[in-house]
Design a protein around this motif. Sequence first.
Motif, PDB file in Angstrom:
ATOM      1  N   ILE A   1      46.308  36.071  46.259  1.00 53.29           N
ATOM      2  CA  ILE A   1      47.713  35.654  46.341  1.00 53.29           C
ATOM      3  C   ILE A   1      48.529  36.691  47.092  1.00 53.29           C
ATOM      4  O   ILE A   1      49.454  36.347  47.851  1.00 53.29           O
ATOM      5  CB  ILE A   1      48.286  35.426  44.921  1.00 53.29           C
TER       6      ILE A   1
ATOM      7  N   PHE B   1      45.030  41.546  36.627  1.00 57.39           N
ATOM      8  CA  PHE B   1      45.743  40.636  37.537  1.00 57.39           C
ATOM      9  C   PHE B   1      45.215  40.794  38.965  1.00 57.39           C
ATOM     10  O   PHE B   1      44.978  39.807  39.670  1.00 57.39           O
ATOM     11  CB  PHE B   1      47.239  40.921  37.488  1.00 57.39           C
TER      12      PHE B   1
ATOM     13  N   GLN C   1      41.813  39.176  39.439  1.00 58.45           N
ATOM     14  CA  GLN C   1      41.763  37.725  39.429  1.00 58.45           C
ATOM     15  C   GLN C   1      42.601  37.087  40.534  1.00 58.45           C
ATOM     16  O   GLN C   1      42.233  36.043  41.072  1.00 58.45           O
ATOM     17  CB  GLN C   1      42.232  37.193  38.067  1.00 58.45           C
ATOM     18  N   TRP C   2      43.742  37.701  40.856  1.00 52.95           N
ATOM     19  CA  TRP C   2      44.704  37.034  41.728  1.00 52.95           C
ATOM     20  C   TRP C   2      44.988  37.783  43.033  1.00 52.95           C
ATOM     21  O   TRP C   2      45.970  37.489  43.708  1.00 52.95           O
ATOM     22  CB  TRP C   2      46.023  36.842  40.979  1.00 52.95           C
TER      23      TRP C   2
END
Length: 203
Positions: free
Chosen positions: A168, A161, A164-165
Amino acid sequence: MKKNLAESQQLKKLREISGKTFALVLGIILVIAGIFLMAQHSFTSDESITLRVKINIIAGAVFLFLGLGPFSNWFLILVGLFMLQMGFLFLLVDLHVIPFTMRQMWPVLVSAAGIALVPAGLYKLKRMKSIYLFPAILLILLGVFFSLFSFRILNGSLSLFMHQWWPILIVITGVILVVLYFIQQVRKKDFPYMDDDSLMEDE
Protein backbone atom coordinates in the motif's frame (compact mmCIF):
# COMPACT_ATOMS: atom_id res chain seq x y z
CA MET A 1 39.34 55.44 -7.54
CA LYS A 2 37.60 52.19 -8.40
CA LYS A 3 39.66 50.39 -5.76
CA ASN A 4 38.64 52.88 -3.07
CA LEU A 5 34.99 52.58 -4.10
CA ALA A 6 35.17 48.77 -3.93
CA GLU A 7 36.80 48.89 -0.49
CA SER A 8 34.17 51.35 0.70
CA GLN A 9 31.34 49.11 -0.52
CA GLN A 10 32.96 46.07 1.08
CA LEU A 11 33.34 47.90 4.38
CA LYS A 12 29.70 49.00 4.23
CA LYS A 13 28.63 45.42 3.57
CA LEU A 14 30.67 44.15 6.52
CA ARG A 15 29.06 46.73 8.81
CA GLU A 16 25.61 45.65 7.64
CA ILE A 17 26.47 41.99 8.30
CA SER A 18 27.86 42.88 11.75
CA GLY A 19 24.68 44.78 12.60
CA LYS A 20 22.48 41.89 11.49
CA THR A 21 24.65 39.41 13.39
CA PHE A 22 24.39 41.46 16.56
CA ALA A 23 20.61 41.61 16.23
CA LEU A 24 20.56 37.87 15.62
CA VAL A 25 22.69 37.12 18.68
CA LEU A 26 20.59 39.40 20.86
CA GLY A 27 17.37 37.87 19.56
CA ILE A 28 18.53 34.29 20.17
CA ILE A 29 19.75 35.15 23.70
CA LEU A 30 16.43 36.82 24.58
CA VAL A 31 14.37 33.91 23.24
CA ILE A 32 16.43 31.27 25.07
CA ALA A 33 16.50 33.29 28.30
CA GLY A 34 12.73 33.83 28.13
CA ILE A 35 12.05 30.14 27.55
CA PHE A 36 14.28 29.11 30.44
CA LEU A 37 12.62 31.62 32.80
CA MET A 38 9.10 30.52 31.84
CA ALA A 39 10.07 26.86 32.13
CA GLN A 40 11.73 27.36 35.52
CA HIS A 41 8.54 28.93 36.91
CA SER A 42 6.57 25.94 35.67
CA PHE A 43 8.62 23.46 37.71
CA THR A 44 8.05 22.82 41.40
CA SER A 45 10.65 23.70 44.00
CA ASP A 46 12.05 20.15 43.85
CA GLU A 47 12.39 20.15 40.06
CA SER A 48 14.59 22.00 37.61
CA ILE A 49 15.29 22.12 33.90
CA THR A 50 17.00 18.88 32.95
CA LEU A 51 20.45 18.73 31.39
CA ARG A 52 19.12 17.30 28.12
CA VAL A 53 16.86 20.33 27.67
CA LYS A 54 19.69 22.78 28.35
CA ILE A 55 22.16 21.00 26.05
CA ASN A 56 19.76 20.77 23.11
CA ILE A 57 18.40 24.31 23.34
CA ILE A 58 21.76 25.98 23.91
CA ALA A 59 23.54 23.88 21.27
CA GLY A 60 20.65 24.42 18.85
CA ALA A 61 20.85 28.18 19.36
CA VAL A 62 24.62 28.13 18.80
CA PHE A 63 24.32 26.12 15.58
CA LEU A 64 21.50 28.36 14.36
CA PHE A 65 23.56 31.48 15.05
CA LEU A 66 26.64 30.07 13.31
CA GLY A 67 24.58 29.01 10.31
CA LEU A 68 22.83 32.35 9.93
CA GLY A 69 25.80 34.47 10.95
CA PRO A 70 29.53 33.82 10.55
CA PHE A 71 29.45 30.63 8.44
CA SER A 72 26.21 31.21 6.49
CA ASN A 73 25.72 27.45 6.22
CA TRP A 74 22.36 25.77 5.60
CA PHE A 75 23.41 22.50 7.27
CA LEU A 76 24.23 24.29 10.53
CA ILE A 77 20.78 25.90 10.35
CA LEU A 78 19.24 22.45 9.83
CA VAL A 79 21.08 20.99 12.84
CA GLY A 80 20.27 24.04 14.98
CA LEU A 81 16.55 23.96 14.22
CA PHE A 82 16.40 20.21 14.81
CA MET A 83 18.17 20.47 18.18
CA LEU A 84 15.93 23.36 19.25
CA GLN A 85 12.86 21.27 18.47
CA MET A 86 14.35 18.37 20.45
CA GLY A 87 15.02 20.68 23.38
CA PHE A 88 11.47 22.03 23.40
CA LEU A 89 10.10 18.50 23.08
CA PHE A 90 12.20 17.34 26.05
CA LEU A 91 10.95 20.36 27.98
CA LEU A 92 7.29 19.58 27.28
CA VAL A 93 7.83 15.95 28.32
CA ASP A 94 9.59 17.01 31.54
CA LEU A 95 6.78 19.45 32.32
CA HIS A 96 4.26 16.63 31.74
CA VAL A 97 2.49 18.77 29.15
CA ILE A 98 2.83 15.79 26.81
CA PRO A 99 1.68 12.57 28.50
CA PHE A 100 4.14 10.37 26.60
CA THR A 101 7.70 9.19 27.09
CA MET A 102 10.51 9.98 24.66
CA ARG A 103 10.47 6.31 23.64
CA GLN A 104 6.96 6.91 22.32
CA MET A 105 7.81 10.34 20.92
CA TRP A 106 10.52 9.21 18.46
CA PRO A 107 8.25 9.63 15.39
CA VAL A 108 7.89 13.31 16.27
CA LEU A 109 11.65 13.68 15.78
CA VAL A 110 11.27 12.32 12.24
CA SER A 111 8.72 15.05 11.51
CA ALA A 112 10.96 17.58 13.26
CA ALA A 113 13.76 16.77 10.81
CA GLY A 114 11.38 17.46 7.93
CA ILE A 115 10.22 20.72 9.48
CA ALA A 116 13.83 21.86 9.98
CA LEU A 117 14.69 21.00 6.37
CA VAL A 118 12.16 23.49 4.96
CA PRO A 119 13.70 26.76 6.26
CA ALA A 120 17.23 25.37 5.84
CA GLY A 121 16.60 24.62 2.16
CA LEU A 122 14.86 27.95 1.70
CA TYR A 123 17.88 29.73 3.18
CA LYS A 124 20.31 27.95 0.85
CA LEU A 125 18.45 28.33 -2.45
CA LYS A 126 16.61 31.58 -1.60
CA ARG A 127 13.35 29.97 -2.76
CA MET A 128 11.47 26.77 -2.09
CA LYS A 129 12.50 23.97 -4.43
CA SER A 130 11.61 20.30 -4.70
CA ILE A 131 15.11 19.08 -3.83
CA TYR A 132 14.36 20.08 -0.20
CA LEU A 133 10.58 20.44 -0.14
CA PHE A 134 9.66 16.89 -1.16
CA PRO A 135 12.04 15.12 1.27
CA ALA A 136 10.80 17.45 4.01
CA ILE A 137 7.16 16.60 3.29
CA LEU A 138 8.04 12.90 3.16
CA LEU A 139 9.76 13.03 6.57
CA ILE A 140 6.82 14.91 8.10
CA LEU A 141 4.30 12.43 6.73
CA LEU A 142 6.40 9.46 7.84
CA GLY A 143 6.60 10.93 11.34
CA VAL A 144 2.82 11.34 11.43
CA PHE A 145 2.32 7.81 10.13
CA PHE A 146 4.69 6.28 12.69
CA SER A 147 3.01 8.32 15.44
CA LEU A 148 -0.30 6.57 14.78
CA PHE A 149 1.27 3.33 16.02
CA SER A 150 3.58 4.80 18.64
CA PHE A 151 0.71 6.68 20.36
CA ARG A 152 -1.61 3.66 20.01
CA ILE A 153 -4.06 5.55 17.81
CA LEU A 154 -4.05 2.48 15.59
CA ASN A 155 -4.08 -0.96 17.14
CA GLY A 156 -1.29 -3.39 16.33
CA SER A 157 2.41 -2.95 15.81
CA LEU A 158 4.18 -1.01 13.09
CA SER A 159 6.35 -4.01 12.14
CA LEU A 160 3.26 -6.21 11.65
CA PHE A 161 1.56 -3.53 9.55
CA MET A 162 4.64 -3.10 7.36
CA HIS A 163 4.89 -6.87 6.92
CA GLN A 164 1.29 -7.23 5.79
CA TRP A 165 0.50 -3.95 4.05
CA TRP A 166 3.81 -2.62 2.65
CA PRO A 167 2.52 -2.71 -0.98
CA ILE A 168 0.00 0.00 0.00
CA LEU A 169 2.88 2.35 0.75
CA ILE A 170 4.20 1.81 -2.78
CA VAL A 171 0.76 2.59 -4.22
CA ILE A 172 0.43 5.75 -2.10
CA THR A 173 3.91 6.91 -3.13
CA GLY A 174 3.03 6.39 -6.78
CA VAL A 175 -0.25 8.31 -6.43
CA ILE A 176 1.55 11.23 -4.76
CA LEU A 177 4.12 11.39 -7.57
CA VAL A 178 1.39 11.35 -10.24
CA VAL A 179 -0.54 14.11 -8.45
CA LEU A 180 2.61 16.21 -8.10
CA TYR A 181 3.32 15.75 -11.81
CA PHE A 182 -0.09 17.11 -12.80
CA ILE A 183 0.20 19.98 -10.34
CA GLN A 184 3.53 20.85 -11.92
CA GLN A 185 2.01 20.87 -15.39
CA VAL A 186 -0.89 23.10 -14.37
CA ARG A 187 1.04 25.54 -12.16
CA LYS A 188 4.51 25.29 -13.60
CA LYS A 189 5.52 28.87 -12.74
CA ASP A 190 4.28 28.75 -9.16
CA PHE A 191 5.11 25.20 -8.17
CA PRO A 192 8.59 24.60 -6.69
CA TYR A 193 9.30 21.64 -8.98
CA MET A 194 11.05 23.74 -11.63
CA ASP A 195 12.75 22.62 -14.86
CA ASP A 196 16.09 23.88 -13.57
CA ASP A 197 15.64 22.16 -10.23
CA SER A 198 18.67 19.88 -10.13
CA LEU A 199 21.62 18.97 -7.99
CA MET A 200 23.87 20.90 -10.37
CA GLU A 201 22.39 24.20 -9.20
CA ASP A 202 22.77 23.10 -5.61
CA GLU A 203 26.56 23.00 -5.86
